[in-house]
Design a protein around this motif. Structure first.
Motif, short mmCIF file in Angstrom:
data_model
loop_
_atom_site.label_atom_id
_atom_site.label_comp_id
_atom_site.label_asym_id
_atom_site.label_seq_id
_atom_site.Cartn_x
_atom_site.Cartn_y
_atom_site.Cartn_z
N ARG A 1 105.75 32.32 69.29
CA ARG A 1 105.96 32.12 70.72
C ARG A 1 105.21 33.17 71.53
O ARG A 1 104.61 32.87 72.57
CB ARG A 1 107.45 32.16 71.05
CG ARG A 1 108.24 30.96 70.59
CD ARG A 1 109.74 31.20 70.68
NE ARG A 1 110.11 31.74 71.98
CZ ARG A 1 110.32 31.01 73.08
NH1 ARG A 1 110.17 29.70 73.03
NH2 ARG A 1 110.67 31.58 74.20
N ASN B 1 118.71 31.04 70.52
CA ASN B 1 118.54 30.07 69.44
C ASN B 1 119.50 30.34 68.29
O ASN B 1 120.06 29.40 67.70
CB ASN B 1 117.09 30.11 68.94
CG ASN B 1 116.11 29.59 69.97
OD1 ASN B 1 116.49 28.83 70.86
ND2 ASN B 1 114.86 29.99 69.86
N THR C 1 110.96 23.32 67.50
CA THR C 1 110.34 23.57 68.80
C THR C 1 109.28 22.52 69.11
O THR C 1 109.16 22.05 70.24
CB THR C 1 109.72 24.97 68.83
OG1 THR C 1 110.74 25.95 68.60
CG2 THR C 1 109.06 25.25 70.18
#
Length: 272
Positions: free
Chosen positions: A133, A99, A39
């Motif tokens: 996140r 993902n 990421t």
């Protein structure tokens, strides 16, 4: 002989400390770090937890807030931000299934299967990475909201709201994992999940009070899990009834876990 998971075994470089073991939990931590490094190298993957919530917050507050709240944008911000925080954290769980699906399609899981690691480690690692996140999204929204004038009742209430939202997102994320294991492409995961989330998000009390809605829609809003989450977060952050909404949120979390966690794990084992 047990072989230790090392940086060379992973699609993204991850350094392990000297003498690290190969327990399933340690393997999951390594794979979570791999996801975070991936990421970091593609920061556009964080748009949904950084730029997007800022746009939603500013758009609804300054463009629609005056009309919805009768001219008081500041008052609407107090109403909107807690609801938007709870809803956006729940929506951010869509990326979990995306993902996982992308890694399977790219053949990453073929590499994982060749390694002496637990089959559950990639799934647990993805969940751990998703927690980061959620924290980023929370920090962005609270920081921007504070600059805009948002005033929570207490820091403890804000942290409790974060904990509840993250716990709900982890339970809701099992739907995303299940869908991600069933469909062929990451784009299909996003499309199906948005078809589910949009009615839940906009058919709730996130943006407007339920009293303004027709009776048939109020009936749906009253049983909508997002509505209970939002009401609980709103009560914790700005004051108001909390216990009942927290209780219903916990009930919905239990339902999501009981129904979708076994389905997701079964589908994951079949495909991964």
């Amino acid at each position: 002989m047990t072989t230790t998971l090392t940086a060379r075994d992973l699609p993204v470089d991850v350094d392990l400390p000297e003498g690290s073991g190969s327990s399933p939990w340690r393997q999951a931590q390594v794979l979570a770090r791999r996801s975070l490094i991936k990421t970091w190298r593609t920061p556009e993957a964080l748009i949904d937890v950084t730029l997007q919530p800022i746009i939603f917050l500013a758009l609804f507050t300054y463009v629609l807030g005056g009309a919805i709240a009768g001219g008081s944008q500041q008052q609407y911000l107090q109403f909107l931000l807690p609801g938007l925080l709870g809803q956006t954290i729940a929506m951010a769980s869509v990326s979990l299934g995306q993902n996982l699906n992308a890694d399977i399609e790219k053949g990453v899981f073929d590499r994982f299967r060749s390694l002496p690691i637990s089959r559950s480690a990639p799934l647990v690692g993805a969940v751990l990475a998703d927690l980061v996140r959620y924290v980023i999204l929370f920090a962005v929204m609270i920081s921007v909201g504070t600059l805009m004038g948002f005033d929570p009742v207490s820091a403890g209430g804000v942290l409790a709201a974060l904990a509840l939202s993250m716990a709900f997102a982890l339970c809701f994320g099992w739907i995303s994992v299940y869908v991600g294991m069933l469909v062929r492409t990451p784009g299909a995961v996003q499309g199906i999940m948005f078809l589910l989330i949009f009615p839940l998000a906009f058919g709730s009390n996130v943006f407007v009070s339920t009293e303004t809605m027709p009776g048939w829609l109020q009936a749906f809003v009253d049983v909508n899990p997002i509505s209970h989450l939002v009401s609980a977060v709103r009560g914790l952050m700005t004051g108001g009834p909390v216990a009942g909404h927290v209780g219903w949120t916990l009930v919905w979390m239990a339902v999501l876990l009981v129904v979708f966690a076994p389905l997701a794990v079964r589908a994951y084992r079949r495909r991964a």
